[in-house]
Design an enzyme around this catalytic site. Structure first.
Site, PDB file in Angstrom:
ATOM      1  N   GLY A  10       6.714  30.839  64.947  1.00  0.00           N
ATOM      2  CA  GLY A  10       7.741  29.845  64.629  1.00  0.00           C
ATOM      3  C   GLY A  10       8.949  30.176  65.494  1.00  0.00           C
ATOM      4  O   GLY A  10       9.518  31.266  65.375  1.00  0.00           O
ATOM      5  N   ALA A  11       9.274  29.252  66.386  1.00  0.00           N
ATOM      6  CA  ALA A  11      10.388  29.506  67.313  1.00  0.00           C
ATOM      7  C   ALA A  11      11.504  28.499  67.076  1.00  0.00           C
ATOM      8  O   ALA A  11      12.131  28.001  68.000  1.00  0.00           O
ATOM      9  CB  ALA A  11       9.893  29.440  68.761  1.00  0.00           C
ATOM     10  N   GLY A  15      13.435  31.566  63.987  1.00  0.00           N
ATOM     11  CA  GLY A  15      12.664  32.288  65.005  1.00  0.00           C
ATOM     12  C   GLY A  15      13.526  32.673  66.202  1.00  0.00           C
ATOM     13  O   GLY A  15      13.469  33.806  66.686  1.00  0.00           O
ATOM     14  N   THR A 120       8.595  31.575  55.554  1.00  0.00           N
ATOM     15  CA  THR A 120       8.342  30.144  55.306  1.00  0.00           C
ATOM     16  C   THR A 120       8.378  29.816  53.809  1.00  0.00           C
ATOM     17  O   THR A 120       7.820  30.545  52.994  1.00  0.00           O
ATOM     18  CB  THR A 120       6.968  29.752  55.892  1.00  0.00           C
ATOM     19  OG1 THR A 120       6.973  30.043  57.288  1.00  0.00           O
ATOM     20  CG2 THR A 120       6.667  28.271  55.684  1.00  0.00           C
ATOM     21  N   HIS A 176      12.066  33.152  44.840  1.00  0.00           N
ATOM     22  CA  HIS A 176      13.135  32.674  45.704  1.00  0.00           C
ATOM     23  C   HIS A 176      13.420  31.239  45.270  1.00  0.00           C
ATOM     24  O   HIS A 176      12.539  30.407  45.270  1.00  0.00           O
ATOM     25  CB  HIS A 176      12.639  32.710  47.146  1.00  0.00           C
ATOM     26  CG  HIS A 176      13.686  32.397  48.153  1.00  0.00           C
ATOM     27  ND1 HIS A 176      14.968  32.871  48.064  1.00  0.00           N
ATOM     28  CD2 HIS A 176      13.625  31.676  49.291  1.00  0.00           C
ATOM     29  CE1 HIS A 176      15.650  32.445  49.115  1.00  0.00           C
ATOM     30  NE2 HIS A 176      14.869  31.714  49.862  1.00  0.00           N
TER      31      HIS A 176
HETATM   32  N1  APR Z   1       2.290  27.084  64.161  1.00  0.00           N
HETATM   33  C1  APR Z   1       3.384  27.603  64.759  1.00  0.00           C
HETATM   34  N2  APR Z   1       4.613  27.070  64.643  1.00  0.00           N
HETATM   35  C2  APR Z   1       4.719  25.977  63.880  1.00  0.00           C
HETATM   36  C3  APR Z   1       3.631  25.370  63.212  1.00  0.00           C
HETATM   37  C4  APR Z   1       2.369  25.981  63.387  1.00  0.00           C
HETATM   38  N3  APR Z   1       1.269  25.490  62.810  1.00  0.00           N
HETATM   39  N4  APR Z   1       4.086  24.292  62.532  1.00  0.00           N
HETATM   40  C5  APR Z   1       5.405  24.212  62.747  1.00  0.00           C
HETATM   41  N5  APR Z   1       5.807  25.221  63.559  1.00  0.00           N
HETATM   42  C6  APR Z   1       7.116  25.507  64.096  1.00  0.00           C
HETATM   43  C7  APR Z   1       7.939  24.267  64.457  1.00  0.00           C
HETATM   44  O1  APR Z   1       7.524  23.738  65.681  1.00  0.00           O
HETATM   45  C8  APR Z   1       9.359  24.846  64.466  1.00  0.00           C
HETATM   46  O2  APR Z   1       9.736  25.265  65.771  1.00  0.00           O
HETATM   47  O3  APR Z   1       7.917  26.166  63.111  1.00  0.00           O
HETATM   48  C9  APR Z   1       9.283  26.053  63.533  1.00  0.00           C
HETATM   49  C10 APR Z   1      10.170  25.935  62.315  1.00  0.00           C
HETATM   50  O4  APR Z   1      11.481  25.956  62.753  1.00  0.00           O
HETATM   51  P1  APR Z   1      12.685  25.150  62.057  1.00  0.00           P
HETATM   52  O5  APR Z   1      12.198  23.785  61.709  1.00  0.00           O
HETATM   53  O6  APR Z   1      13.886  25.294  62.919  1.00  0.00           O
HETATM   54  O7  APR Z   1      12.868  25.905  60.678  1.00  0.00           O
HETATM   55  P2  APR Z   1      13.699  27.250  60.380  1.00  0.00           P
HETATM   56  O8  APR Z   1      15.096  26.902  60.016  1.00  0.00           O
HETATM   57  O9  APR Z   1      13.449  28.225  61.446  1.00  0.00           O
HETATM   58  O10 APR Z   1      12.973  27.699  59.014  1.00  0.00           O
HETATM   59  C11 APR Z   1      11.611  28.035  58.988  1.00  0.00           C
HETATM   60  O11 APR Z   1      11.841  29.296  56.952  1.00  0.00           O
HETATM   61  O12 APR Z   1      13.604  29.401  55.419  1.00  0.00           O
HETATM   62  C12 APR Z   1      12.355  28.858  55.718  1.00  0.00           C
HETATM   63  O13 APR Z   1      12.441  26.768  54.545  1.00  0.00           O
HETATM   64  C13 APR Z   1      12.447  27.363  55.821  1.00  0.00           C
HETATM   65  O14 APR Z   1      10.087  27.059  55.796  1.00  0.00           O
HETATM   66  C14 APR Z   1      11.237  27.059  56.621  1.00  0.00           C
HETATM   67  C15 APR Z   1      11.125  28.258  57.570  1.00  0.00           C
END
Ligand code: APR
Length: 320
Positions: A10-11, A15, A120, A176
């Protein structure tokens, strides 16, 4: 000695922040992995160019291929989607459960010896599912929530008492979310418990109750302000603290979501409790004495997590 390898699955917002912190602290070489093409590569290139300015040698790379996480020592998972307007909790659960399946299988294939930290949401259900899909030992898969929740509690308490955050320790248990249990009796300023501070006239029960409530909805308060996303700086730094505890065999006592096996009267469920984190991952689950109110709140939390797991098993029969 070879550098450690930190894989961030997750970037997105968290990330990217994790990658910056891990590189700047030279925890190891950093790999960003995401399904979005170009995002992990672009963020990695940008972050690697911080190196000359900040003086770190950690390599930062990005990929869309799980082979890139091969042999990772620590993996931090933020992959998934956040809840959007109109999306039910079960919709979100269904989507992120599929993501955990892909991530868990990738970890199983390429980094089965890693220490895995899941961020997540919904956290307690997702970390459980990730463990199931990855097949890793329970002591090597933990959820990050308690460190963040107690950081929020500590921030608000330090403001209330007008003291340094460094002197405030706080304890938060349970799931949480709305059912988390900030434990006032175990929260202190330099060892002086909050109930004593109330007696000393530093605050009132009503004001502390309001702080407890604000801590419980701490994530929502930030979502309300940001409007297009959720908190990411404090979640990232909280997970890095856990990674450092593992990598440095620090034996930190931190609240983490871990699998309970009879402790606190709970079986085979991930929920937030104090644990010792060291080179063995979760080395010990610490059972503290809870008063009746905290016990009842903890039970509510456990019930809420149980309900989520029932929903997960309904969506993904292989988990049943
Ligand atoms: N594999 C890899 N990456 C994925 C996949 C997958 N199958 N599905 C989605 N992603 C990536 C998205 O492309 C996105 O870049 O996960 C990333 C999530 O990033 P953001 O939407 O910016 O979310 P973020 O604020 O980083 O939070 C991530 O943590 O706190 C929790 O509720 C929040 O579940 C969320 C997670």
């Amino acid at each position: 000695m070879a550098r450690k390898k930190i894989a961030l699955i997750g970037a997105g917002n968290i990330g990217g922040t994790l990658a910056h912190l891990a590189a700047a602290k030279e925890l190891g070489d950093v790999v960003l992995l995401d399904v979005a093409e170009g995002i992990p590569q672009g963020k990695a290139l940008d972050l690697s160019q911080c190196g000359p300015v900040e003086g770190f040698d950690s390599a930062v790379t990005g990929s869309n291929d799980y082979a890139a996480i091969e042999g990772a020592d620590v993996i931090i998972v933020t992959a998934g989607v956040a809840r959007k307007p109109g999306m039910s909790r079960d919709d979100l659960l269904g989507i992120n459960l599929k993501v955990m399946k892909a991530v868990g299988e990738g970890i199983k294939q390429y980094a089965p010896n890693a220490f895995v930290i899941c961020i997540t949401n919904p956290l307690d259900a997702m970390v459980w599912a990730l463990r199931e899909f990855s097949g890793l030992p329970h002591n090597m898969v933990v959820g990050m929530a308690g460190v963040l929740d107690s950081a929020r509690f500590r921030t608000f308490l330090a403001q209330e008492f007008n003291v340094s955050v460094r002197d405030v320790t706080a304890f938060v248990l349970g799931g949480h979310g709305d059912t988390m249990v900030p434990v006032v009796e175990y929260s202190t300023v330099a060892g002086i418990p909050i109930p004593d501070l109330i007696e000393m006239g530093w605050s009132t029960k009503e004001r502390i109750d309001a702080i407890v409530q604000r801590t419980r909805s701490g994530g929502g308060e930030i979502v309300g302000l940001l409007k297009t996303g959720s908190a990411f700086y404090a979640p990232a730094t909280s997970a890095i603290e856990m990674a450092q505890a593992y990598l440095g065999n620090q034996k930190r006592l931190l609240p983490c979501a871990v699998n309970l096996n009879g402790e606190y009267g709970v079986d085979n469920l991930y929920v937030g409790v104090p644990v010792i984190l060291g080179a063995g991952g979760v080395e010990k689950i610490v059972e503290i004495k809870l008063n009746d109110e905290a016990k009842a709140n903890f039970q509510l939390s456990v019930d809420a997590v149980k309900e989520l797991l029932v929903a997960c098993k309904g969506i993904e029969p292989s988990l049943a």
